[in-house]
Design an enzyme around this catalytic site. Structure first.
Site, PDB file in Angstrom:
ATOM      1  N   SER A 141       6.368  11.236  -0.157  1.00  0.00           N
ATOM      2  CA  SER A 141       8.189  10.274   0.335  1.00  0.00           C
ATOM      3  C   SER A 141       7.249   8.517  -0.441  1.00  0.00           C
ATOM      4  O   SER A 141       6.525   8.380  -0.034  1.00  0.00           O
ATOM      5  CB  SER A 141       8.058  10.519   1.640  1.00  0.00           C
ATOM      6  N   ILE A 142       8.465   8.230   0.141  1.00  0.00           N
ATOM      7  CA  ILE A 142       8.540   6.772  -0.719  1.00  0.00           C
ATOM      8  C   ILE A 142       7.510   6.054   0.273  1.00  0.00           C
ATOM      9  O   ILE A 142       7.179   4.532   0.197  1.00  0.00           O
ATOM     10  CB  ILE A 142       9.635   5.940  -0.974  1.00  0.00           C
ATOM     11  N   LYS A 143       7.198   6.298   1.714  1.00  0.00           N
ATOM     12  CA  LYS A 143       6.788   5.884   2.669  1.00  0.00           C
ATOM     13  C   LYS A 143       5.456   5.401   2.363  1.00  0.00           C
ATOM     14  O   LYS A 143       4.383   4.835   2.711  1.00  0.00           O
ATOM     15  CB  LYS A 143       7.141   6.546   4.236  1.00  0.00           C
ATOM     16  N   ASP A 144       4.396   6.005   1.534  1.00  0.00           N
ATOM     17  CA  ASP A 144       3.210   5.758   1.133  1.00  0.00           C
ATOM     18  C   ASP A 144       3.292   4.193   0.708  1.00  0.00           C
ATOM     19  O   ASP A 144       1.744   4.156   0.885  1.00  0.00           O
ATOM     20  CB  ASP A 144       2.585   6.625   0.006  1.00  0.00           C
ATOM     21  N   ALA A 170       3.328   2.057   3.213  1.00  0.00           N
ATOM     22  CA  ALA A 170       2.606   2.486   4.411  1.00  0.00           C
ATOM     23  C   ALA A 170       0.785   2.145   4.295  1.00  0.00           C
ATOM     24  O   ALA A 170       0.489   0.567   4.899  1.00  0.00           O
ATOM     25  CB  ALA A 170       2.186   3.834   4.907  1.00  0.00           C
TER      26      ALA A 170
END
Ligand SMILES: Cc1ncc(COP(=O)(O)O)c(C=O)c1O
Length: 454
Positions: free
Chosen positions: A44-47, A50
């Site tokens: 996901s883009i959230k890497d 994060a």
């Protein structure tokens, strides 16, 4: 020759591809590209954000080696944090809400996270909410850092530094519209800021859900609690105004219904080969809703946040979809077989007498059956046919074999055929179709079964 490798998995974050959409956007005049963020190591883009939140906290001395990272997350941010924590040697505790897919929670546990599931339907300031629990833990646990993706501006900064420049370079600065589902607001705000600095004419469309406060707040400046109610879409929409949302950069919010988002995600999977998350479907549905505003000269980039594997028990599960009324028009034969307690196929041997056949039909409470000879289906027999024989045949003989009065075999139909399409196979009363399931077991589906399912 040089060895080619990354020093750790975190170095593979970013530089995701842009993929042109075709079949799903045939009604849209513009060129539509998807930024497929599932290529990140946590899918996901959230890497991106994060890692940025953790590294900014390290730089600011907010977390020291051996510390604990805490976050409230619907799964994707947690996965990104867990990857960073694994490589850097931190513990992590995640608070999430009970609306999230079980798959997402299981995945967080798989990468070493402790997960605390909190109720969804409480206000954010309720001590049971996943925001409050995360905050409380961060106060209690020494050397812990609460990332707080909603208000931690490292979130949008990550997209300003990576997602925005990537899209600008990949489109050679020709992008005209950016379309993004909005949750914490980090993705849209950081990416939009970079792109608008390059070209202020680029239109930024945020995708919102029914049950979220964003659209009304953007259009009227009013935080209207009446806009807040439970919804099914995951990852986008909020009941708070996160600091990461920069409303001044967003030109328009488009609301997409739970059903339209789910259906569009399924379309992306089946018609583009892109197995993506719920919010990707919402973003595509939003573009289609807005298509009248797009011309042939436009170049639209939609951000696809996460991977479909996290939703196999939800939007990619027909029963889940039907239970929510999302698939009412698409009832398939296999659903009907699943619903029925008995679709077992009883066969009649062609050499059996009409009398024996009638007895079997009575015992098994069936009105029709395939007729077999040496294990092969050679015809069909029904109560309607036997009745016609008894009424019309002057020299009727109940000891005669079924073979003499049987009709043509029931059509064999694919188990994925929709009930609507079955009409063309069911031509006259009493007729049925034969269906083989994945285990090659035969089932019979009768006209009566179809009527009952409707
Ligand atoms: C699947 C999915 N889509 C969209 C979003 C929204 O992204 P952002 O939080 O950057 O606004 C999120 C965020 O949690 C998400 O997990």
């Amino acid at each position: 020759m040089q060895l080619m490798y990354y020093n750790n998995i975190l170095e593979t974050i970013g530089n995701t591809p842009l993929v042109k959409l075709n079949a799903t956007v045939s009604s849209v005049k513009a060129t539509v590209l998807g930024k497929v963020e599932t290529f990140n190591p946590g899918h996901s883009i959230k890497d991106r954000m994060a890692l940025k939140m953790v590294e900014d906290a390290e730089k600011a001395g907010k977390i020291k080696p051996g510390g604990t990272i805490i976050e409230c997350t619907s799964g994707n941010t947690g996965m990104g944090i867990a990857l960073a924590a694994a490589v850097k040697g931190y513990k992590c505790i995640f608070t999430t809400n009970d609306k999230q897919s079980k798959e997402k929670v299981d995945l967080l546990r798989a990468v070493g996270g402790e997960v605390i599931v909190c109720p969804t339907n409480v206000t954010p300031d309720d001590p049971r909410s996943y925001y409050s629990v995360a905050e409380k833990l961060s106060k209690e646990i020494p050397n812990s850092f609460w990332c707080n993706q909603y208000d931690n501006l490292s979130n949008r900064q990550a997209h300003y530094e990576s997602t925005g420049p990537e899209i600008w370079t990949q489109t050679e600065g020709k992008i005209t519209h950016l379309v993004v589902g909005v949750g914490t607001g980090g993705t849209i705000s950081g990416t939009a800021k970079y792109l608008k600095e390059q070209n202020p004419d680029i239109k930024i469309w945020g995708i919102d859900t029914y049950g979220s406060v964003f659209k009304k707040y953007h259009e009227t400046g009013e935080f209207d609690e009446k806009e807040i109610y439970p919804y099914i879409t995951e990852g986008i929409g909020e009941d708070i105004l996160p600091k990461n949302v920069d409303f001044t950069l967003i030109d328009h919010f488009e609301k997409v219904s739970d059903k339209d988002g789910a259906m569009a995600a399924r379309d992306l999977a089946c018609r583009e080969g892109l197995l993506l998350g719920y919010s990707a479907g919402s973003a595509l549905a939003g573009v289609i809703q807005m298509k009248e505003q797009l011309t042939e000269d436009d170049l639209v980039v939609i951000i696809f946040h996460d991977h479909g594997s996290r939703y196999v028990g939800k939007i990619y599960n027909d029963d889940w979809m039907r239970d929510r009324g999302f698939l009412d028009t698409e009832l398939k034969i296999y659903n009907l077989i699943n619903q029925k307690s008995n679709t077992e196929l009883y066969e009649v041997e062609s050499s059996h007498s009409i009398e024996e056949c009638l007895q079997l039909m009575k015992n098994k409470d069936i009105s029709q059956a395939p007729v077999t000879k040496e294990g092969k289906i050679v015809g069909s027999i029904s109560l309607t046919r036997i009745l016609a024989y008894l009424l019309e045949e002057p020299n009727k003989d109940m000891t005669g074999s079924v073979e003499h009065i049987m009709e043509s075999p029931f059509p064999i139909v694919d188990i994925n055929t929709s009930i609507k399409d079955l009409n063309k196979y069911i031509e006259k009363e009493g007729q049925a179709v034969v269906v083989y399931d994945n285990l090659s077991q035969a089932h019979i589906v009768t006209q009566y079964d179809i009527i009952q399912s409707l």
